[in-house]
Design a protein around this motif. Structure first.
Motif, PDB file in Angstrom:
ATOM      1  N   ILE A 410       0.867  -1.182   0.000  1.00  0.00           N
ATOM      2  CA  ILE A 410       0.000   0.000   0.000  1.00  0.00           C
ATOM      3  C   ILE A 410       0.902   1.229   0.000  1.00  0.00           C
ATOM      4  N   THR A 411       0.914   1.954  -1.101  1.00  0.00           N
ATOM      5  CA  THR A 411       1.841   3.085  -1.257  1.00  0.00           C
ATOM      6  C   THR A 411       1.097   4.343  -1.705  1.00  0.00           C
ATOM      7  N   ASP A 412       1.872   5.442  -1.784  1.00  0.00           N
ATOM      8  CA  ASP A 412       1.351   6.726  -2.278  1.00  0.00           C
ATOM      9  C   ASP A 412       0.077   7.157  -1.554  1.00  0.00           C
ATOM     10  N   LEU A 413       0.105   7.032  -0.260  1.00  0.00           N
ATOM     11  CA  LEU A 413      -1.069   7.397   0.541  1.00  0.00           C
ATOM     12  C   LEU A 413      -1.238   8.906   0.592  1.00  0.00           C
ATOM     13  N   ARG A 414      -2.449   9.362   0.303  1.00  0.00           N
ATOM     14  CA  ARG A 414      -2.755  10.789   0.385  1.00  0.00           C
ATOM     15  C   ARG A 414      -4.139  10.960   1.003  1.00  0.00           C
ATOM     16  N   LEU A 415      -4.177  11.588   2.171  1.00  0.00           N
ATOM     17  CA  LEU A 415      -5.441  11.779   2.888  1.00  0.00           C
ATOM     18  C   LEU A 415      -6.295  12.807   2.146  1.00  0.00           C
ATOM     19  N   VAL A 416      -7.533  12.411   1.809  1.00  0.00           N
ATOM     20  CA  VAL A 416      -8.405  13.308   1.055  1.00  0.00           C
ATOM     21  C   VAL A 416      -9.625  13.753   1.852  1.00  0.00           C
ATOM     22  N   ASP A 417      -9.975  13.012   2.907  1.00  0.00           N
ATOM     23  CA  ASP A 417     -11.152  13.411   3.685  1.00  0.00           C
ATOM     24  C   ASP A 417     -11.127  12.702   5.032  1.00  0.00           C
ATOM     25  N   SER A 418     -11.648  13.386   6.063  1.00  0.00           N
ATOM     26  CA  SER A 418     -11.767  12.811   7.402  1.00  0.00           C
ATOM     27  C   SER A 418     -13.105  13.229   7.981  1.00  0.00           C
ATOM     28  N   GLU A 419     -13.696  12.313   8.744  1.00  0.00           N
ATOM     29  CA  GLU A 419     -14.999  12.596   9.350  1.00  0.00           C
ATOM     30  C   GLU A 419     -15.049  11.942  10.726  1.00  0.00           C
ATOM     31  N   TYR A 420     -15.621  12.647  11.705  1.00  0.00           N
ATOM     32  CA  TYR A 420     -15.793  12.100  13.062  1.00  0.00           C
ATOM     33  C   TYR A 420     -17.275  12.091  13.403  1.00  0.00           C
ATOM     34  N   MET A 421     -17.790  10.926  13.815  1.00  0.00           N
ATOM     35  CA  MET A 421     -19.192  10.790  14.217  1.00  0.00           C
ATOM     36  C   MET A 421     -19.243  10.613  15.721  1.00  0.00           C
ATOM     37  N   SER A 422     -19.647  11.665  16.418  1.00  0.00           N
ATOM     38  CA  SER A 422     -19.610  11.659  17.886  1.00  0.00           C
ATOM     39  C   SER A 422     -20.573  10.651  18.482  1.00  0.00           C
ATOM     40  N   GLY A 423     -21.702  10.403  17.808  1.00  0.00           N
ATOM     41  CA  GLY A 423     -22.691   9.482  18.375  1.00  0.00           C
ATOM     42  C   GLY A 423     -22.144   8.084  18.569  1.00  0.00           C
ATOM     43  N   THR A 424     -21.333   7.623  17.615  1.00  0.00           N
ATOM     44  CA  THR A 424     -20.752   6.276  17.704  1.00  0.00           C
ATOM     45  C   THR A 424     -19.262   6.308  18.025  1.00  0.00           C
ATOM     46  N   ARG A 425     -18.734   7.515  18.260  1.00  0.00           N
ATOM     47  CA  ARG A 425     -17.303   7.679  18.547  1.00  0.00           C
ATOM     48  C   ARG A 425     -16.463   6.978  17.464  1.00  0.00           C
ATOM     49  N   THR A 426     -16.714   7.367  16.222  1.00  0.00           N
ATOM     50  CA  THR A 426     -16.051   6.733  15.086  1.00  0.00           C
ATOM     51  C   THR A 426     -15.379   7.787  14.218  1.00  0.00           C
ATOM     52  N   LYS A 427     -14.115   7.522  13.822  1.00  0.00           N
ATOM     53  CA  LYS A 427     -13.400   8.370  12.880  1.00  0.00           C
ATOM     54  C   LYS A 427     -13.231   7.615  11.567  1.00  0.00           C
ATOM     55  N   ILE A 428     -13.505   8.300  10.470  1.00  0.00           N
ATOM     56  CA  ILE A 428     -13.359   7.690   9.146  1.00  0.00           C
ATOM     57  C   ILE A 428     -12.397   8.551   8.335  1.00  0.00           C
ATOM     58  N   HIS A 429     -11.323   7.949   7.827  1.00  0.00           N
ATOM     59  CA  HIS A 429     -10.326   8.647   7.015  1.00  0.00           C
ATOM     60  C   HIS A 429     -10.296   8.012   5.628  1.00  0.00           C
ATOM     61  N   ASP A 430     -10.461   8.840   4.599  1.00  0.00           N
ATOM     62  CA  ASP A 430     -10.407   8.362   3.220  1.00  0.00           C
ATOM     63  C   ASP A 430      -9.067   8.750   2.594  1.00  0.00           C
ATOM     64  N   PHE A 431      -8.406   7.770   1.963  1.00  0.00           N
ATOM     65  CA  PHE A 431      -7.103   7.985   1.334  1.00  0.00           C
ATOM     66  C   PHE A 431      -7.179   7.625  -0.150  1.00  0.00           C
ATOM     67  N   ASP A 432      -6.494   8.392  -0.975  1.00  0.00           N
ATOM     68  CA  ASP A 432      -6.115   7.923  -2.300  1.00  0.00           C
ATOM     69  C   ASP A 432      -4.825   7.143  -2.112  1.00  0.00           C
ATOM     70  N   CYS A 433      -4.679   6.046  -2.836  1.00  0.00           N
ATOM     71  CA  CYS A 433      -3.470   5.226  -2.640  1.00  0.00           C
ATOM     72  C   CYS A 433      -3.239   4.362  -3.872  1.00  0.00           C
ATOM     73  N   LYS A 434      -2.198   3.585  -3.785  1.00  0.00           N
ATOM     74  CA  LYS A 434      -1.930   2.568  -4.796  1.00  0.00           C
ATOM     75  C   LYS A 434      -1.755   1.225  -4.097  1.00  0.00           C
ATOM     76  N   VAL A 435      -2.364   0.199  -4.661  1.00  0.00           N
ATOM     77  CA  VAL A 435      -2.227  -1.159  -4.145  1.00  0.00           C
ATOM     78  C   VAL A 435      -1.486  -1.964  -5.200  1.00  0.00           C
ATOM     79  N   LYS A 436      -0.264  -2.302  -4.871  1.00  0.00           N
ATOM     80  CA  LYS A 436       0.624  -2.955  -5.833  1.00  0.00           C
ATOM     81  C   LYS A 436       0.693  -2.164  -7.134  1.00  0.00           C
ATOM     82  N   GLY A 437       0.792  -0.843  -6.989  1.00  0.00           N
ATOM     83  CA  GLY A 437       0.984   0.032  -8.132  1.00  0.00           C
ATOM     84  C   GLY A 437      -0.285   0.479  -8.823  1.00  0.00           C
TER      85      GLY A 437
END
Length: 643
Positions: A410-437
């Motif tokens: 898993i390479t070339d990770l670039r964070l594009v979005d993050s979201e926190y949901m307080s009701g369920t205490r959950t953080k979601i991070h979306d990345f653009d990436c490459k999987v085996k190129g």
């Protein structure tokens, strides 16, 4: 559901003194408002039992349990003189688990009984919330008091209770002795044993023979348990005890000719729920229904599923805890009734869409499966999941091995979005990436719980979650955590508008204690320096080095001269500036020595900025994450060994 199962308006708001709440009229005087408030406060101070009177409790106890001939059973024990502890134990078994619905003084009253006692509440349900709890000890005392006062049951029931018990026991023992006989030559029929047991109620010799039969049978069962069924071994001591109880000295108390008791008026929501929790009539129906509703189908499909799952049929008894009840189901819905088949006392027809709504509610509130059943269900699900995974692994074979991924894939990770949901205490991070190129989108989810945190990692294409081992997923979790921390500082840094704002970010970076920071510190400080130079207009370090090289490139002989310090601010500056000045001075000195020449006036200016290391001890402390960049970037690892 029919109207008997609509919410009772008498127990809601605005019902005056008869309800749970008090509603003030539109325009009362101040004194009237104060008076109403005082009454409401006084009502709230009353215990819940105040809402269900002792008279109502006694009326309910006069109806007995839901078993057939229940009042005969209870009255017989009173005549036999069971003590309080024995009576409590008997009542607990006699009632079992079930419910009833009455209308008393115009008020709907629901009861639910189980191992804890009898719960009573106004309205359609008493299982979860109740106005009054009658323990089995209290029930035993009240029933005995009513019996001794002569107002528990009709005189006809009291006079025939023992005879009714003997008749029921005769039939049970006739079956028991017939089925447990292992001597085929002496085996007697059911009717023969009925005659033998019936004679024992009036003939002591016959009674002694029955006692001997029980004792001999118990001894043989203990020695040869494999010759008998489990229920035969279980019933023998129970039947023996009941036979002996019916030989006790009896205490008769005349009862009133007629004792009034409330009649059933509706089937409670608790009883309906108990029927629904049993599932359909075919094996495994309960689990199939649970699994189907966990898939979140729409209500129309769910109603159709239940109609097919239940099919056409019925059962009697149809309601748990009620012998005189039946349940039937067809395309119209599920019908429940209490009383004689064909002429019930109460009944209700539940359309399949209503059944689906209620089943969904029970599942959502974790009230469909018991805790023990839920645990077994989860165990089965986990076992099935593992079995499916094992099967998939076997089918994939070498292909699965080829598709196995590692964290390094898993390479070339670039964070594009993050979201926190307080009701369920959950953080979601979306990345653009490459999987085996190959380009992909990755979602990294962190769920925080009171006992720790968990994570999941999924990709849009060819999901990696089941293609990585637990160890590799944990390594990728660390890698993603580092990236999230890096982009936290990166986004702050690049968006800083002033040097003051940037310095606040520097303080935050210096205080960072995360274990992830060491791995990303070089990138963080590189971003910081770039932004600092951008905001301050400083010359890049690379330009300073090029200038130094140009100075050092002078080839003509440089005479030795005394250097006079003219800079009044010499030795001042930040720790980072002093560190850089020291390194540049040492590098320049080494270069002059290697070239065997004196320093030029300009180089003497650089050398004069050397301040020593006394105040810069943190530069050599590997635990100080903020200096890692300067140790690794400003000088190479062997620098101090070479000088």
């Amino acid at each position: 559901m029919d109207q008997t199962h609509e919410p009772d308006q008498g127990t809601g708001r605005g019902a005056g003194d008869s309800g749970d709440y008090l509603q003030l009229s539109l325009f009362p005087t101040e004194e009237e408002q104060l008076g109403d408030i005082r009454k409401a406060a006084a009502a709230l101070e009353q215990p819940a039992a105040f809402l269900i009177s002792d008279e109502v409790v006694n009326d309910i106890l006069r109806t007995g349990s839901g078993q057939k001939n229940t009042l005969f059973h209870i009255t017989a024990r009173l005549i036999e003189g069971l003590d309080n502890e024995e009576m409590q134990s008997f009542l607990k078994d006699e009632y079992g688990t079930g419910g009833k619905g009455f209308t008393i003084d115009g008020q709907k009253i629901s009861i639910w009984y189980d191992n804890d006692g009898i719960r009573i509440r106004r309205g359609d349900s008493a299982r979860r919330n109740f106005d009054r709890m009658v323990t089995w000890e209290e029930a035993a005392n009240r029933i005995r008091d009513m019996y001794e006062d002569g107002n528990y049951v009709d005189n006809l029931i009291s006079n025939n209770a023992i005879e009714q018990e003997q008749e029921e026991m005769t039939n049970l023992l006739a079956l028991h002795f017939r089925d447990t006989c292992r001597n085929w030559e002496k085996k007697q029929s059911y009717s023969d044993w009925q005659d033998v047991v019936s004679g024992a109620w009036t003939d002591q010799e016959e009674a002694d023979a029955i006692v001997y039969r029980f004792e001999w049978l118990q001894k043989y069962m203990d020695e040869n348990p494999g010759d008998y069924h489990r229920w035969e071994i279980q019933h023998n001591p129970e039947y023996f005890q009941r036979f002996q109880d019916l030989q006790r000295e009896r205490s008769w108390v005349d009862q009133k000719f007629t004792v009034e008791r409330p009649v059933l008026s509706f089937i409670t929501q608790d009883e309906i729920d108990a029927v629904l929790r049993r599932g359909g009539i075919t094996a495994g129906g309960r689990n199939r229904i649970y699994e189907y509703f966990m898939e979140h189908h729409d209500m129309k499909d769910a109603a159709e599923f239940l109609k097919n799952e239940y099919g056409t049929g019925g059962s009697s008894p149809g309601i748990p805890g009620a012998d005189a009840s039946d349940a039937s189901h067809d395309a119209k819905g599920l019908k429940l009734a209490k009383g004689k088949i064909g002429s019930p006392e109460v009944e209700v027809l539940l359309k399949w869409n209503k059944v689906a709504e209620r089943v969904r509610q029970l599942i959502r509130t974790d009230d469909y499966l018991s805790p023990e059943e839920m645990e077994k269900y989860e165990e089965r699900q986990e076992a099935q999941r593992l079995a499916d995974l094992e099967e998939a692994q076997q089918m994939l074979g070498e292909q699965l091995e080829q598709d196995t991924l590692t964290a390094e894939d898993i390479t070339d990770l670039r964070l594009v979005d993050s979201e926190y949901m307080s009701g369920t205490r959950t953080k979601i991070h979306d990345f653009d990436c490459k999987v085996k190129g190959e380009a992909n989108r990755l979602q990294y989810t962190l769920e925080y719980h009171d006992d720790g945190e968990g994570f999941t990692i999924h990709t849009e294409k060819d999901d990696i979650w089941n293609r990585m081992s637990t160890q590799e997923l944990e390594r990728l979790d660390v890698k993603l955590g580092q990236e999230v921390l890096y982009y936290h500082y990166h986004n702050k840094t690049v968006n800083a508008d002033t040097l003051d704002e940037l310095r606040e970010i520097r303080e935050e970076i210096m205080e960072e204690e995360s274990s992830y920071f060491t791995a990303i510190s070089q990138r963080v400080w590189t971003d910081y320096d770039k932004k600092e130079k951008e905001l301050s207009g400083e010359v890049e370090v690379s330009e300073e080095k090029e200038s130094l090289e140009e100075i050092n490139g002078i080839s003509e002989t440089i005479p030795a001269t005394n250097f006079r310090i003219t800079d009044d601010e010499l030795g001042q500056g930040t720790a980072k500036e002093k560190f850089r000045a020291n390194i540049m001075a040492i590098q320049l000195l080494k270069k002059c020595e290697d070239e065997n020449r004196n320093a030029t006036p300009e180089e003497q200016e650089i050398l004069s900025r050397y301040v020593g290391w006394g105040g810069l001890a943190d530069a050599f402390d590997e635990t100080k994450a903020a200096w890692v960049y300067w140790e690794k970037e400003a000088i190479d690892p062997d620098f101090f060994q070479r000088i």
